[in-house]
Scaffold this motif. Structure first.
Motif, PDB file in Angstrom:
ATOM      1  N   PRO A 264       0.815  -1.237   0.000  1.00 59.45           N
ATOM      2  CA  PRO A 264       0.000   0.000   0.000  1.00 59.45           C
ATOM      3  C   PRO A 264       0.838   1.273   0.000  1.00 59.45           C
ATOM      4  CG  PRO A 264      -0.869  -1.580   1.570  1.00 59.45           C
ATOM      5  CD  PRO A 264       0.449  -2.108   1.128  1.00 59.45           C
ATOM      6  N   ILE A 265       1.989   1.247   0.693  1.00 61.71           N
ATOM      7  CA  ILE A 265       2.847   2.435   0.706  1.00 61.71           C
ATOM      8  C   ILE A 265       3.401   2.709  -0.685  1.00 61.71           C
ATOM      9  CG2 ILE A 265       4.993   3.385   1.625  1.00 61.71           C
ATOM     10  CD1 ILE A 265       4.444   1.902   4.213  1.00 61.71           C
ATOM     11  N   LEU A 266       3.846   1.647  -1.366  1.00 61.43           N
ATOM     12  CA  LEU A 266       4.390   1.821  -2.711  1.00 61.43           C
ATOM     13  C   LEU A 266       3.318   2.268  -3.694  1.00 61.43           C
ATOM     14  CD1 LEU A 266       6.707  -1.326  -2.922  1.00 61.43           C
ATOM     15  CD2 LEU A 266       7.396   1.049  -2.593  1.00 61.43           C
ATOM     16  N   VAL A 267       2.117   1.690  -3.570  1.00 64.27           N
ATOM     17  CA  VAL A 267       1.053   1.990  -4.530  1.00 64.27           C
ATOM     18  C   VAL A 267       0.429   3.357  -4.271  1.00 64.27           C
ATOM     19  CG1 VAL A 267      -1.206   1.263  -5.366  1.00 64.27           C
ATOM     20  CG2 VAL A 267       0.572  -0.432  -4.962  1.00 64.27           C
ATOM     21  N   LEU A 268       0.192   3.697  -2.994  1.00 63.28           N
ATOM     22  CA  LEU A 268      -0.551   4.908  -2.659  1.00 63.28           C
ATOM     23  C   LEU A 268       0.326   6.108  -2.335  1.00 63.28           C
ATOM     24  CD1 LEU A 268      -3.294   3.295  -0.402  1.00 63.28           C
ATOM     25  CD2 LEU A 268      -3.441   3.849  -2.829  1.00 63.28           C
TER      26      LEU A 268
END
Length: 310
Positions: free
Chosen positions: A37-41
């Motif tokens: 989620p950190i990488l995507v968002l």
């Protein structure tokens, strides 16, 4: 020596540890649910925004987007409206962060004392923190309403005038919004400072009291040194959060009147979604991220140096 070496050989063949530590791939699988989620968002949009800042991307454009290099940044340096919004953002961030910290410190010191119904006071103190910013903005718009707002009604009852339109006046719009920002953000600062106060050993206060130290001296020599790391951290975070504010000010004034409350995030939002200048708005975001990163780096270096000196 020969027998010992021969006895060790089977163990080495069986997978005895060598000089290089083995790679634990299982740990990566445990981290992935939080990392993806950190990488995507976060990381992905940040990289896309940086790349977008070097293009002439616009909404409703039929021609393909072209690479323009640093043109958006050179135009940004000449944009007086952006730098004016940046100045307003600094006034807003400092005007909210400093009183917010002082009031939260006083409230935390009060809630740290052994008072009756202290649990109820602590619960009431964090109510603004539990409210969404949009709800807070709507509620305070009703408070500031020029015709039926509770603030103007109170002023009329006290004979202090007929009231005024606080959010539409050039002289009162920014101070009125700053008051709302202080009220909305004070609970989280209070909770952080209260946690720091509770970690301060009471034995130190008792020893200082036995030595004849008054309340102010005990605060200066015992409480504040223990509370300083928490205070620096929460103040730096509050400044960044306040500088990046959007929803609260947008609901209250939408950047008006006359741009008096147009924070940098509001200005970038208008450039992107009102005027369709995506590349130019992305350049604004890059400048703000860079300046905030520099400010945060200065704070972190100061904290590290302070820790080494102590």
């Amino acid at each position: 020596m020969t027998l010992a070496t021969e006895a060790e050989r089977p163990a080495k063949r069986a997978g005895a540890p060598s000089g290089r530590p083995p790679t634990d791939y299982g740990a990566w699988f445990l981290v992935l649910p939080a990392l993806i989620p950190i990488l995507v968002l976060s990381v992905g949009p940040l990289i896309y925004g940086i790349l977008l800042a070097f293009t002439d991307s616009q909404s409703g454009r039929t021609e393909p987007t072209e690479w323009v290099g640093a043109l958006n940044f050179t135009d940004l340096l000449k944009d007086t409206l952006f730098w004016d919004s940046f100045r307003i953002g600094l006034i807003w961030a400092v005007g909210v962060t400093v009183p917010q910290f002082l009031l939260a410190l006083g409230l935390a010191l009060l809630l740290n004392e052994k008072l009756r119904l202290r649990w109820l006071a602590r619960a009431l103190a964090i109510i603004p923190w539990a409210m969404p910013e949009v709800v807070v903005g709507i509620m305070w718009r009703l408070v500031y309403n020029p015709d039926a707002g509770i603030l103007n009604e109170t002023l009329r009852d006290l004979g202090l005038g007929d009231g005024r339109d606080w959010l539409s006046s050039l002289g009162t719009a920014l101070p009125a919004v700053i008051v709302v920002g202080i009220w909305a953000g004070m609970p989280q600062t209070t909770v952080a400072l209260l946690a720091g106060l509770q970690n301060t050993p009471r034995e130190l206060h008792e020893a200082a009291a036995l030595d004849g130290a008054g309340a102010w001296r005990r605060f200066r020599t015992v409480t504040w040194p223990a509370l300083r790391p928490v205070a620096l951290a929460i103040t730096a975070l509050n400044f960044i959060w306040n500088f990046n504010s959007f929803a609260l000010v947008y609901v209250l004034t939408s950047g008006g009147p006359g741009g008096r409350t147009r924070l940098p995030m509001l200005f970038a939002y208008e450039e992107a979604f009102r005027y369709g200048q995506f590349g130019y708005a992305a350049a604004m975001g890059c400048v703000m991220v860079a300046l905030i990163s520099i400010a945060l780096a200065v704070v972190l270096v100061g904290r590290l140096r302070g820790g080494e000196e102590s």
